[in-house]
Design an enzyme around this catalytic site. Structure first.
Site, PDB file in Angstrom:
ATOM      1  N   CYS A 116       1.962 144.654  96.420  1.00 23.84           N
ATOM      2  CA  CYS A 116       2.219 143.253  95.911  1.00 23.84           C
ATOM      3  C   CYS A 116       1.920 142.160  97.178  1.00 23.84           C
ATOM      4  O   CYS A 116       2.138 140.992  96.842  1.00 23.84           O
ATOM      5  CB  CYS A 116       3.682 143.144  95.748  1.00 23.84           C
ATOM      6  SG  CYS A 116       4.661 143.444  96.985  1.00 23.84           S
ATOM      7  N   GLY A 117       1.579 142.527  98.176  1.00 26.06           N
ATOM      8  CA  GLY A 117       1.492 141.589  99.294  1.00 26.06           C
ATOM      9  C   GLY A 117       2.582 140.834  99.796  1.00 26.06           C
ATOM     10  O   GLY A 117       3.811 141.654  99.900  1.00 26.06           O
TER      11      GLY A 117
END
Length: 282
Positions: free
Chosen positions: A115-116
């Site tokens: 997801c960063g």
């Protein structure tokens, strides 16, 4: 460092036949990024190009903008209780006088390979920290046929994926389709950071004439990283998120999704795509 892949025993079932064999897996380890000695972020990544990853991450955070902002990056010795070096902690030192945005030192960020920067702040954060307005870059015009050829070229250049089947990739292409650089990682946002970090280290920012192609989807984080690096065109083989489209429309980023074969969707920045040529061919 020889830690990109690891071997594990696997039970293989094929057409009812059971066998045991070693399998090659992509390595995933945590990397702690420190900024001027202070802990900043932890990301799960594939070891390799760690300095470039850290530099690219700090470009996306608005800390670094040019080669001269970076003094040095080192692995931290004594990163464990027994004093050994795990090569999983890096310290980025900025050049004296470089202004550090408050957003970096007022929080600890945990990122994952999927997801960063989870829960990253809104479009306003990108608007206030971007150094190079994309709308001001020299005109870039991309033929749809050229875009359509890039995913196959990306896949052909994925060396580690061929051994593991478990890596994302990001690549930079010129407006003429020349492959400029490619990086692989368990996290596509890490692969992009490695590209941007290498560009910073070589003095190539902003990447105002480059096309960024990513495997998988185009998230807000990837659009943000493209904008912060001055990249005018972001293309993905899968779907973009709604916030990625909003960011692209606001900043002037050309965003292409579902780039498969000769088909694609243009979500923003269509002025850079030679749509008339595509209509004529259709």
């Amino acid at each position: 460092m020889g830690r990109v892949t690891e071997r594990r025993k696997v039970i293989r079932i094929r057409d009812g036949a059971v066998s045991t064999r070693p399998d090659t897996l992509v390595a995933e380890e945590p990397l702690e990024i420190r900024l001027n000695g202070k802990p900043l972020a932890i990301t799960m990544r594939t070891p390799g190009d760690d300095f470039a990853l850290a530099a690219g991450f700090l470009v996306s955070e608005g800390v670094l903008a040019e080669q001269g902002d970076l003094q040095n990056i080192v692995y931290c010795a004594g990163a464990t209780v027994d004093g050994s070096n795990t090569y999983n902690v890096v310290d980025v030192r900025t050049t004296p006088g470089v202004k550090i945005p408050d957003i970096t030192l007022e929080r600890n960020v945990y990122t994952t390979s999927s997801c960063g920067l989870c829960g990253k702040a809104s479009l306003d954060a990108v608007r206030t920290t971007a150094r190079w307005p994309i709308s001001d870059t020299p005109p870039v015009r991309v033929d749809p046929e050229l875009l359509a050829s890039l995913p196959d070229r990306l896949r052909a250049a994925q060396r580690v994926f061929d051994r593991t089947g478990g890596l994302h990739a990001a690549a930079l292409f010129s407006g003429e389709g020349e492959l400029l650089d490619i990086r692989e990682d368990v996290g596509r946002h890490n692969a992009v950071d490695k590209l941007v970090g290498r560009a910073l280290q070589s003095g190539a920012l902003p990447l105002s004439q480059a096309i960024l192609l990513v495997s998988g989807r185009a998230s807000f984080e990837l659009a943000q990283k493209a904008v912060m690096a001055g990249i005018p065109v972001l293309a993905a083989v899968s779907a973009p998120s709604s916030l990625a489209v909003d960011l692209a429309a606001e900043t002037g980023l050309t965003l292409v999704g579902f780039l498969r074969g000769r088909s694609m969707n243009v979500y923003a920045g269509e002025e850079r795509i030679a749509l008339q040529a595509a209509s004529a061919q259709g």
